[in-house]
Design an enzyme around this catalytic site. Structure first.
Site, PDB file in Angstrom:
ATOM      1  N   ARG A   1      -6.866  -9.697  -0.270  1.00  0.00           N
ATOM      2  CA  ARG A   1      -6.990  -8.539   0.612  1.00  0.00           C
ATOM      3  C   ARG A   1      -8.242  -8.657   1.476  1.00  0.00           C
ATOM      4  O   ARG A   1      -8.242  -8.325   2.662  1.00  0.00           O
ATOM      5  CB  ARG A   1      -7.044  -7.263  -0.235  1.00  0.00           C
ATOM      6  CG  ARG A   1      -6.873  -5.979   0.552  1.00  0.00           C
ATOM      7  CD  ARG A   1      -6.906  -4.757  -0.360  1.00  0.00           C
ATOM      8  NE  ARG A   1      -5.878  -4.806  -1.380  1.00  0.00           N
ATOM      9  CZ  ARG A   1      -4.612  -4.445  -1.192  1.00  0.00           C
ATOM     10  NH1 ARG A   1      -4.218  -4.034   0.010  1.00  0.00           N
ATOM     11  NH2 ARG A   1      -3.740  -4.485  -2.184  1.00  0.00           N
TER      12      ARG A   1
ATOM     13  N   HIS B   1      -1.020  11.148   7.884  1.00  0.00           N
ATOM     14  CA  HIS B   1      -0.369  11.060   6.575  1.00  0.00           C
ATOM     15  C   HIS B   1       0.702  12.136   6.481  1.00  0.00           C
ATOM     16  O   HIS B   1       0.463  13.284   6.873  1.00  0.00           O
ATOM     17  CB  HIS B   1      -1.398  11.232   5.462  1.00  0.00           C
ATOM     18  CG  HIS B   1      -0.824  11.082   4.090  1.00  0.00           C
ATOM     19  ND1 HIS B   1      -0.453   9.853   3.581  1.00  0.00           N
ATOM     20  CD2 HIS B   1      -0.534  11.995   3.127  1.00  0.00           C
ATOM     21  CE1 HIS B   1       0.033  10.020   2.359  1.00  0.00           C
ATOM     22  NE2 HIS B   1       0.004  11.309   2.056  1.00  0.00           N
TER      23      HIS B   1
END
Length: 213
Positions: free
Chosen positions: A67, A111
């Protein structure tokens, strides 16, 4: 006022990207999307960028061992665009803390829930399962805490009896297409900022729950 330079990150169809393209092209947003970056190949969002004459860039996360390595490469790619604002528009990656801190105060996310409720995935079904009377979406500044950054804007829809998760998703998506360009408009006009005490709009601190529209 000089137009702000915007970079959009996405992983899918890019419907919020399209709402932002429309708002910038109409002159509503005092900014220009200079690049769209996807971590997945062959997604509709890259097509939308190309159709609008915007640089469509691919950085496939599968080509990286960690990552951190992906985020380092992504940061370098973004910084070459010299952006004033980074927008997450369905970017399905958990970002490392160092990456987020690098863009603190100039990276926004939307979101699909009324945060702090339902961080993470499957928000529409979770709202239905909980028997909520309303559901919605939230624009917030991005911090290292997943879906936990200071709130800017929220919009809600009623949850009618018998509504499916797919139907609720479509209702919420319409709200997303309304409030995300609005928050970006505020930022690009110099009206919106993140301070040490919270989010301010026109110099006035917003409540912790953000502004409802």
């Amino acid at each position: 006022m000089t137009q702000k330079r915007i970079v959009v990150l996405l992983s899918g169809s890019g419907s919020n990207l399209q709402a932002l393209i429309d708002a910038t092209q109409s002159g509503r947003i005092q900014g220009r999307i200079v690049a769209v970056i996807s971590n997945k190949p062959d997604v509709k969002g890259l097509e939308r960028a190309q159709d609008a004459g915007i640089a469509a860039l691919l950085l496939d996360h599968k080509g990286f061992d960690s990552r951190e390595a992906f985020d380092d490469a992504l940061q370098q790619l973004i910084d070459r665009q010299a952006p004033d604002l980074i927008i997450l528009a369905g970017f399905m990656r958990i970002l490392t803390a160092g990456f987020v801190r690098h863009y603190l105060g100039r990276m926004l996310n939307i979101h699909p829930s009324l945060l702090p409720k339902y961080k993470g995935l499957h928000t529409h079904q979770r709202a239905i399962d909980a028997g909520d009377s309303e559901h919605g979406c939230t624009v917030h500044f991005v911090t290292p805490e997943l879906d936990g950054g200071p709130l800017i804007l929220q919009a809600s829809v009623p949850v009618e009896a018998g509504t499916s998760a797919d139907q609720l998703q479509q209702q919420v998506l319409k709200c997303e297409h309304h409030i995300y360009p609005l928050a970006v408009e505020w930022f690009c006009a110099g009206r919106l900022s993140l301070t040490t005490t919270g989010v301010t709009l026109d110099g006035i601190q917003l409540p912790a729950s953000g502004q409802r529209v």
